[in-house]
Design a protein around this motif. Structure first.
Motif, PDB file in Angstrom:
ATOM      1  N   ARG A  69       0.814  -1.218   0.000  1.00 11.53           N
ATOM      2  CA  ARG A  69       0.000   0.000   0.000  1.00 11.53           C
ATOM      3  C   ARG A  69       0.847   1.268   0.000  1.00 11.53           C
ATOM      4  O   ARG A  69       0.318   2.368   0.168  1.00 11.53           O
ATOM      5  CB  ARG A  69      -0.920   0.022   1.215  1.00 11.53           C
ATOM      6  CG  ARG A  69      -2.151  -0.826   1.044  1.00 11.53           C
ATOM      7  CD  ARG A  69      -2.969  -0.819   2.326  1.00 11.53           C
ATOM      8  NE  ARG A  69      -3.300  -2.167   2.729  1.00 11.53           N
ATOM      9  CZ  ARG A  69      -4.185  -2.929   2.098  1.00 11.53           C
ATOM     10  NH1 ARG A  69      -4.810  -2.482   1.044  1.00 11.53           N
ATOM     11  NH2 ARG A  69      -4.427  -4.155   2.516  1.00 11.53           N
ATOM     12  N   GLU A  70       2.154   1.118  -0.147  1.00  9.99           N
ATOM     13  CA  GLU A  70       3.026   2.287  -0.151  1.00  9.99           C
ATOM     14  C   GLU A  70       3.456   2.589  -1.582  1.00  9.99           C
ATOM     15  O   GLU A  70       4.336   1.918  -2.129  1.00  9.99           O
ATOM     16  CB  GLU A  70       4.269   2.027   0.720  1.00  9.99           C
ATOM     17  CG  GLU A  70       3.973   1.835   2.194  1.00  9.99           C
ATOM     18  CD  GLU A  70       3.531   3.138   2.861  1.00  9.99           C
ATOM     19  OE1 GLU A  70       3.851   4.222   2.351  1.00  9.99           O
ATOM     20  OE2 GLU A  70       2.843   3.052   3.896  1.00  9.99           O
ATOM     21  N   PRO A  71       2.863   3.614  -2.226  1.00  8.03           N
ATOM     22  CA  PRO A  71       3.130   3.837  -3.650  1.00  8.03           C
ATOM     23  C   PRO A  71       4.608   4.062  -3.971  1.00  8.03           C
ATOM     24  O   PRO A  71       5.078   3.612  -5.011  1.00  8.03           O
ATOM     25  CB  PRO A  71       2.290   5.070  -4.002  1.00  8.03           C
ATOM     26  CG  PRO A  71       1.744   5.593  -2.726  1.00  8.03           C
ATOM     27  CD  PRO A  71       1.830   4.524  -1.703  1.00  8.03           C
ATOM     28  N   GLU A  72       5.344   4.723  -3.087  1.00 11.40           N
ATOM     29  CA  GLU A  72       6.748   4.963  -3.395  1.00 11.40           C
ATOM     30  C   GLU A  72       7.582   3.683  -3.315  1.00 11.40           C
ATOM     31  O   GLU A  72       8.593   3.547  -4.003  1.00 11.40           O
ATOM     32  CB  GLU A  72       7.323   6.046  -2.470  1.00 11.40           C
ATOM     33  CG  GLU A  72       6.974   7.451  -2.907  1.00 11.40           C
ATOM     34  CD  GLU A  72       7.644   7.825  -4.221  1.00 11.40           C
ATOM     35  OE1 GLU A  72       6.965   7.710  -5.264  1.00 11.40           O
ATOM     36  OE2 GLU A  72       8.817   8.227  -4.207  1.00 11.40           O
ATOM     37  N   VAL A  73       7.168   2.750  -2.466  1.00 11.17           N
ATOM     38  CA  VAL A  73       7.842   1.455  -2.395  1.00 11.17           C
ATOM     39  C   VAL A  73       7.626   0.718  -3.723  1.00 11.17           C
ATOM     40  O   VAL A  73       8.562   0.169  -4.313  1.00 11.17           O
ATOM     41  CB  VAL A  73       7.295   0.614  -1.219  1.00 11.17           C
ATOM     42  CG1 VAL A  73       7.826  -0.807  -1.279  1.00 11.17           C
ATOM     43  CG2 VAL A  73       7.662   1.261   0.108  1.00 11.17           C
ATOM     44  N   LEU A  74       6.388   0.741  -4.210  1.00 10.95           N
ATOM     45  CA  LEU A  74       6.086   0.101  -5.492  1.00 10.95           C
ATOM     46  C   LEU A  74       6.826   0.826  -6.618  1.00 10.95           C
ATOM     47  O   LEU A  74       7.344   0.195  -7.545  1.00 10.95           O
ATOM     48  CB  LEU A  74       4.570   0.141  -5.752  1.00 10.95           C
ATOM     49  CG  LEU A  74       3.695  -0.523  -4.679  1.00 10.95           C
ATOM     50  CD1 LEU A  74       2.213  -0.335  -5.009  1.00 10.95           C
ATOM     51  CD2 LEU A  74       4.010  -2.008  -4.563  1.00 10.95           C
ATOM     52  N   GLY A  75       6.884   2.165  -6.509  1.00 12.64           N
ATOM     53  CA  GLY A  75       7.575   2.959  -7.523  1.00 12.64           C
ATOM     54  C   GLY A  75       9.050   2.591  -7.616  1.00 12.64           C
ATOM     55  O   GLY A  75       9.591   2.442  -8.716  1.00 12.64           O
ATOM     56  N   GLY A 102      -3.047   7.307  -6.220  1.00 14.95           N
ATOM     57  CA  GLY A 102      -3.169   8.734  -6.511  1.00 14.95           C
ATOM     58  C   GLY A 102      -2.254   9.623  -5.683  1.00 14.95           C
ATOM     59  O   GLY A 102      -2.597  10.749  -5.375  1.00 14.95           O
ATOM     60  N   GLU A 103      -1.089   9.080  -5.276  1.00 11.66           N
ATOM     61  CA  GLU A 103      -0.120   9.890  -4.525  1.00 11.66           C
ATOM     62  C   GLU A 103       1.208   9.845  -5.256  1.00 11.66           C
ATOM     63  O   GLU A 103       2.045   9.009  -4.944  1.00 11.66           O
ATOM     64  CB  GLU A 103       0.110   9.303  -3.128  1.00 11.66           C
ATOM     65  CG  GLU A 103      -1.041   9.398  -2.181  1.00 11.66           C
ATOM     66  CD  GLU A 103      -0.798   8.487  -0.971  1.00 11.66           C
ATOM     67  OE1 GLU A 103       0.360   8.333  -0.537  1.00 11.66           O
ATOM     68  OE2 GLU A 103      -1.775   7.905  -0.491  1.00 11.66           O
ATOM     69  N   PRO A 104       1.419  10.720  -6.239  1.00  9.91           N
ATOM     70  CA  PRO A 104       2.681  10.659  -6.979  1.00  9.91           C
ATOM     71  C   PRO A 104       3.873  10.981  -6.078  1.00  9.91           C
ATOM     72  O   PRO A 104       3.719  11.664  -5.061  1.00  9.91           O
ATOM     73  CB  PRO A 104       2.513  11.719  -8.080  1.00  9.91           C
ATOM     74  CG  PRO A 104       1.384  12.577  -7.645  1.00  9.91           C
ATOM     75  CD  PRO A 104       0.531  11.789  -6.705  1.00  9.91           C
ATOM     76  N   GLY A 105       5.018  10.450  -6.439  1.00  7.08           N
ATOM     77  CA  GLY A 105       6.239  10.703  -5.680  1.00  7.08           C
ATOM     78  C   GLY A 105       7.425  10.552  -6.615  1.00  7.08           C
ATOM     79  O   GLY A 105       7.267  10.098  -7.750  1.00  7.08           O
ATOM     80  N   PRO A 106       8.614  10.930  -6.139  1.00  6.75           N
ATOM     81  CA  PRO A 106       9.783  10.947  -7.033  1.00  6.75           C
ATOM     82  C   PRO A 106      10.125   9.585  -7.646  1.00  6.75           C
ATOM     83  O   PRO A 106      10.475   9.511  -8.815  1.00  6.75           O
ATOM     84  CB  PRO A 106      10.916  11.449  -6.140  1.00  6.75           C
ATOM     85  CG  PRO A 106      10.434  11.297  -4.740  1.00  6.75           C
ATOM     86  CD  PRO A 106       8.943  11.420  -4.793  1.00  6.75           C
TER      87      PRO A 106
END
Lengths: 115, 408
Positions: free
Chosen positions: B221-227, B279-283
C-alpha cells in the motif's frame, strides 16, 4: 535499556507575563507525561533544573577552578532530564518526541552506560 | 569461484540476517558467519552438505553461543562448565527449523535514523548484501580505511544505542521508510552507473532487485515502495541493450528494443499500475514512469519526448536539483529542438560547479552537437572525458568526439 533524555531549551522564552503563562502550560504537560511514564513503568527519574544563572561549575585544567556561570555562547541550556527504562532506542525516541520542549529546543537521547 | 564459494555467497545474506536478528549484534553475526565459512571449506570437502545454508546457520549459531559462553566465563569468573542441557540454544540447534528470513528487519536496522545518512547505504550493502569494504570504498569514492571506520562506527552505534531489530511499527513508517528507500536508491545508482556490470557491480543490481521486490510485497500500500521496485525493474530491463559490441554505452533512445527484458518490463508495469491507483505521486514513481516512457518505444517505435519532459517537470517538483534539471534539459532538446534544450541547460542553477560535473558536460556536448555547434560540442566532449567517465561512457564520448571531427 536505560536512556537519559536531556532537554535543552532557550531560557528566555519563559520571561515576562507571556512566558509565565507558557510555563504554567508546559509544567502541566510535563506532569502529564511523567505520570504516564510512571504508569507505564518506564520512569526511573527526572527533574527540571533551576535556570542556568544558578550554575556553579568546577573546571579542570591546570588545577581546579570554580566558575560562576554557564558558557555564554550557548543559547539553549540544559533545563531538565528524564531517565527511562525501555526495550530499545525506538521506544526511547517515541517518548523523546513527546517531551513538550519549546520551539528552538531539543531533546538529546543518550543510552546510559553500564560499567 | 569454487562450488563451496558459490554456496557460501548464495547463503550469505539470509544467514547473516538471521544471525544478526538472533544475536542483535551485527559484528558478532558477521564474525560467527566468517568462522563458519572457514570451517565449512575443509568439512564440506570430506562430507558435502545437503543444505549449505542450513549447515552455515547452525555452525555460525554454535560459534556465537560458544563465544558468548566464553565471555560469560571470563567476566563472571565461573567455571567453564556447560549449563545443564538442554538450554534454549541446544533446542534451537537441534530443531530442524528453517532459517528465518530476517533480511527486511536487517535493512531497517542498517537504515535507522541513528546511523548517519552517509553510512546507511554502505552499511546496508556491507551487512545485507555482503559487499566488501574495498568495493564499497571504490563505489563511494573514499579511502578503504575511512570506509572501514564509517562502517565500524555505524555498527557500534547500532549496538550501543540499542537500535531495535524489528521492522518499525506502522505509525513510524514514514520516516523510517524514506531512509530505506533513499538507501536502496543510492545502492542501485552504484549498479546502474556501471552499464556493463563490469567488476562486481552485478551483486549490487541483483540485491537491489531482490530487496525492492521484497519491500513491495511487504508494503503493497506504499506507492513509493512500489515505484522504487518498478524503477529498478525498468532500468534493469534495458541492461542487455546498454552496451554495443565494442563495450561503448548506447543511450536508451538508440538501444535495440528486442534486447530489453520483457519479464522485468511486465513486472514493472504491474507495480507502477498498482502504485498509480493510490493517486499519490512521488519521485520514485515519476522516475519509473520516465524509464517506462523510454520503454514504450518497444510498442510504438518512437520515444515520447514530450511526455518525458512533462514527467521531468513533475519530478522537478519533488527534486528541484541539478541532476533532474540537466536530464530535463536533454529531454527538452529532443522534444522542442536543441536550442531550447541548451537554453534550459544554461538556466540550471549551480554556477561554476556544474562545469566540473560529468553529466552536465555530457548533456551540453550532446545538445551542442545536435544544434550544429561543433566547436562547442567538441570542447564539452573533451571536458566530459577529463572528468573520469566509466569505461563504457568514455568509449561512447570518445566516439562522439571522433565523429564530430569527421563530419566537419
Amino acid at each position: 535499556m536505560q536512556y537519559m533524555l536531556l532537554i535543552y531549551e532557550p531560557e528566555d522564552i519563559y520571561e515576562g507575563p507571556a512566558g509565565e503563562a507558557l510555563l504554567v502550560d508546559v509544567v502541566a504537560k510535563y506532569t502529564a507525561l511523567s505520570e504516564e511514564m510512571a504508569a507505564n513503568g518506564v520512569l526511573r527519574g527526572g527533574d527540571g533544573l533551576q535556570p542556568s544563572a544558578t550554575t556553579v561549575k568546577t573546571l579542570v585544567g591546570g588545577g581546579q577552578s570554580l566558575h560562576d556561570g554557564p558558557f555564554a555562547e550557548t543559547r539553549e541550556h540544559l533545563g531538565g532530564y528524564f531517565i527511562i527504562d525501555v526495550p530499545d532506542l525506538d521506544a526511547a525516541l517515541a517518548y523523546a518526541r513527546r517531551v513538550p520542549v519549546a520551539e528552538g529546543g531539543m531533546v538529546e537521547v543518550r543510552p546510559i552506560a553500564i560499567y | 569461484m569454487t562450488d563451496a564459494g558459490q554456496a557460501i555467497a548464495a547463503a550469505r545474506s539470509q544467514v547473516v540476517a538471521a544471525l544478526a536478528a538472533r544475536l542483535r549484534d551485527l559484528d558478532q553475526a558477521e564474525e560467527a558467519f566468517a568462522e563458519a565459512c572457514a570451517a565449512a571449506i575443509p568439512a564440506w570437502r570430506r562430507d558435502p552438505p545437503r543444505d549449505p545454508a542450513a549447515w552455515l546457520w547452525r555452525a555460525a549459531l554454535r560459534n556465537a553461543f560458544d563465544a558468548k559462553r566464553r565471555l560469560a566465563v571470563r567476566t563472571r569468573a565461573v567455571h567453564d562448565e556447560r549449563p545443564p542441557a538442554p538450554t534454549p540454544e541446544d533446542e534451537l540447534l537441534a530443531a530442524d527449523a528453517p532459517i528465518p528470513d530476517e533480511r527486511m528487519r536487517l535493512i531497517f536496522v542498517c537504515c535507522h535514523p541513528a546511523v548517519g545518512p552517509e553510512a546507511r547505504a554502505a552499511l546496508t550493502l556491507k551487512v545485507v548484501c555482503g559487499l566488501s569494504t574495498e568495493r564499497l570504498a571504490r563505489a563511494f569514492l573514499v579511502a578503504e580505511p575511512a570506509m572501514l571506520q564509517r562502517i565500524t562506527r555505524a555498527k557500534r552505534k547500532i549496538r550501543d544505542a540499542g537500535v531495535s531489530f524489528e521492522v518499525p511499527a506502522r505509525d513510524a513508517w514514514n520516516e523510517r521508510l524514506e531512509a530505506v528507500l533513499a538507501t536502496l536508491e543510492i545502492a542501485y545508482a552504484q549498479a546502474y552507473q556501471d552499464a556493463g556490470l563490469t567488476e562486481d557491480a552485478a551483486p549490487f543490481a541483483e540485491e537491489v532487485l531482490r530487496l525492492s521486490g521484497q519491500l513491495a510485497e511487504l508494503m503493497p500500500r506504499e506507492p513509493e515502495v512500489l515505484g522504487l521496485a518498478a524503477l529498478v525493474r525498468y532500468a534493469e530491463a534495458r541492461r542487455p541493450a546498454r552496451l554495443d559490441e565494442g563495450g561503448a554505452m548506447i543511450p536508451p533512445s538508440l538501444q535495440d528494443v528486442l534486447l530489453w527484458r520483457a519479464d522485468l518490463i511486465a513486472e514493472g508495469v504491474r507495480l507502477l499500475d498498482n502504485a498509480a491507483r493510490h493517486g499519490e505521486p512521488g519521485p520514485r514513481q515519476l522516475m519509473a514512469a520516465i524509464h517506462g516512457a523510454h520503454l514504450s518505444r518497444r510498442e510504438t517505435g518512437v520515444t515520447p519526448w514530450a511526455d518525458i519532459v512533462s514527467l521531468y517537470d513533475g519530478l522537478m517538483h519533488f527534486r528541484p536539483d541539478p541532476v533532474t534539471a540537466v536530464n530535463r534539459a536533454v529531454a527538452v532538446g529532443e522534444a522542442r529542438g536543441m536550442r531550447e534544450g541548451l537554453a534550459a541547460l544554461e538556466a540550471v542553477p549551480g554556477g561554476g560547479r556544474l562545469a566540473a560535473w560529468l553529466p552536465y558536460q555530457a548533456a551540453r556536448a550532446a545538445l551542442c552537437e545536435g544544434a550544429g555547434l561543433a566547436a562547442d560540442a567538441a570542447s564539452a566532449y573533451r571536458a566530459a572525458l577529463s572528468l573520469k567517465p566509466a569505461p563504457a561512457e568514455r568509449l561512447y564520448l570518445e566516439r562522439r568526439l571522433a565523429g564530430l571531427a569527421l563530419s566537419r
